[in-house]
Design a protein around this motif. Structure first.
Motif, mmCIF file in Angstrom:
data_model
loop_
_atom_site.group_PDB
_atom_site.id
_atom_site.type_symbol
_atom_site.label_atom_id
_atom_site.label_comp_id
_atom_site.label_asym_id
_atom_site.label_seq_id
_atom_site.Cartn_x
_atom_site.Cartn_y
_atom_site.Cartn_z
ATOM 1 N N THR A 92 0.834 -1.209 0.000
ATOM 2 C CA THR A 92 0.000 0.000 0.000
ATOM 3 C C THR A 92 0.865 1.253 0.000
ATOM 4 O O THR A 92 0.631 2.192 -0.773
ATOM 5 N N GLU A 93 1.885 1.282 0.842
ATOM 6 C CA GLU A 93 2.758 2.446 0.939
ATOM 7 C C GLU A 93 3.609 2.620 -0.319
ATOM 8 O O GLU A 93 3.823 3.751 -0.777
ATOM 9 N N LEU A 94 4.074 1.509 -0.894
ATOM 10 C CA LEU A 94 4.847 1.589 -2.134
ATOM 11 C C LEU A 94 3.994 2.152 -3.258
ATOM 12 O O LEU A 94 4.432 3.030 -4.011
ATOM 13 N N GLU A 95 2.763 1.676 -3.378
ATOM 14 C CA GLU A 95 1.897 2.171 -4.456
ATOM 15 C C GLU A 95 1.470 3.615 -4.229
ATOM 16 O O GLU A 95 1.303 4.368 -5.194
ATOM 17 N N ALA A 96 1.335 4.038 -2.968
ATOM 18 C CA ALA A 96 1.036 5.445 -2.684
ATOM 19 C C ALA A 96 2.208 6.331 -3.110
ATOM 20 O O ALA A 96 2.003 7.403 -3.699
ATOM 21 N N LEU A 97 3.432 5.882 -2.848
ATOM 22 C CA LEU A 97 4.604 6.640 -3.286
ATOM 23 C C LEU A 97 4.682 6.672 -4.806
ATOM 24 O O LEU A 97 4.930 7.713 -5.409
ATOM 25 N N ARG A 98 4.445 5.535 -5.438
ATOM 26 C CA ARG A 98 4.490 5.481 -6.903
ATOM 27 C C ARG A 98 3.456 6.452 -7.508
ATOM 28 O O ARG A 98 3.755 7.182 -8.451
ATOM 29 N N ALA A 99 2.256 6.485 -6.934
ATOM 30 C CA ALA A 99 1.202 7.392 -7.430
ATOM 31 C C ALA A 99 1.614 8.852 -7.222
ATOM 32 O O ALA A 99 1.419 9.685 -8.113
ATOM 33 N N ALA A 100 2.206 9.169 -6.066
ATOM 34 C CA ALA A 100 2.665 10.539 -5.812
ATOM 35 C C ALA A 100 3.780 10.919 -6.781
ATOM 36 O O ALA A 100 3.815 12.045 -7.284
ATOM 37 N N TRP A 101 4.682 9.969 -7.062
ATOM 38 C CA TRP A 101 5.763 10.222 -8.006
ATOM 39 C C TRP A 101 5.197 10.484 -9.406
ATOM 40 O O TRP A 101 5.635 11.404 -10.100
ATOM 41 N N ARG A 102 4.213 9.684 -9.803
ATOM 42 C CA ARG A 102 3.602 9.885 -11.132
ATOM 43 C C ARG A 102 2.901 11.233 -11.219
ATOM 44 O O ARG A 102 2.973 11.906 -12.251
#
Length: 167
Positions: free
Chosen positions: A139-149
């Motif tokens: 969950t935290e990895l995908e939240a970071l990935r979404a913020a990066w995108r």
């Protein structure tokens, strides 16, 4: 500005991880135990930086040593500091700085995303849980990935992806 941030997370035994962080000037190894949510906290702190927070902190408990990550954001630049402390309640000035680096926020996010993408490729989520003792921080990895995108969309595309393929 320093060269791109590099970060590795190696599961060293049940509930223990060795983390190496480096740039073009220096490299340091720190340890984390599963008694704190170290990977989740690191991913969340970097996500908060991507969202514009100006200061974030994370602690890795190495029983008894504490490794404190401090991130200061100024515009698109981030000053990262790693301190070694005897106790988690100690003030920063009681710690010893073991590594610091200026990075742009994009490099920080890329380095952390690459690190945890590599962790899941190497161990898989099930084996990760077996070795670490907690679920992979998906969950935290995908939240970071979404913020990066979102950041990439606001700033324009970058020439190097966060992983060999798009993060």
């Amino acid at each position: 500005m320093a060269a791109q941030l590099r970060l590795t997370w190696v599961l060293a035994g049940r509930g223990w991880a060795d983390c190496t962080v480096s740039d073009d000037r220096a490299e340091v190894d720190v340890t984390a135990s599963y008694i704190t949510a170290a990977p989740e906290d690191l991913l969340t702190a970097v996500t908060r930086l991507m969202a514009g927070e100006t200061e974030c902190r994370v602690q890795f408990d190495a029983e008894p040593t504490i490794f404190r990550w401090i991130f200061y954001r100024e515009g698109t630049d981030v000053w990262m500091r790693l301190l070694r402390l005897a106790r988690g309640s100690d003030h920063d000035n009681r710690g010893t700085e073991i590594w610091s680096s200026w990075q742009d926020v994009d490099s920080v996010a890329r380095g952390v995303i690459r690190c945890f993408d590599q962790v899941v490729r190497e161990y898989g989520e099930s084996a990760y849980r077996g070795k670490w003792g907690e679920h992979f921080p998906r969950t935290e990895l995908e939240a970071l990935r979404a913020a990066w995108r979102r950041h990439q969309g606001a700033c324009g595309p970058s020439s190097t992806p966060a992983t060999p393929s798009d993060p």
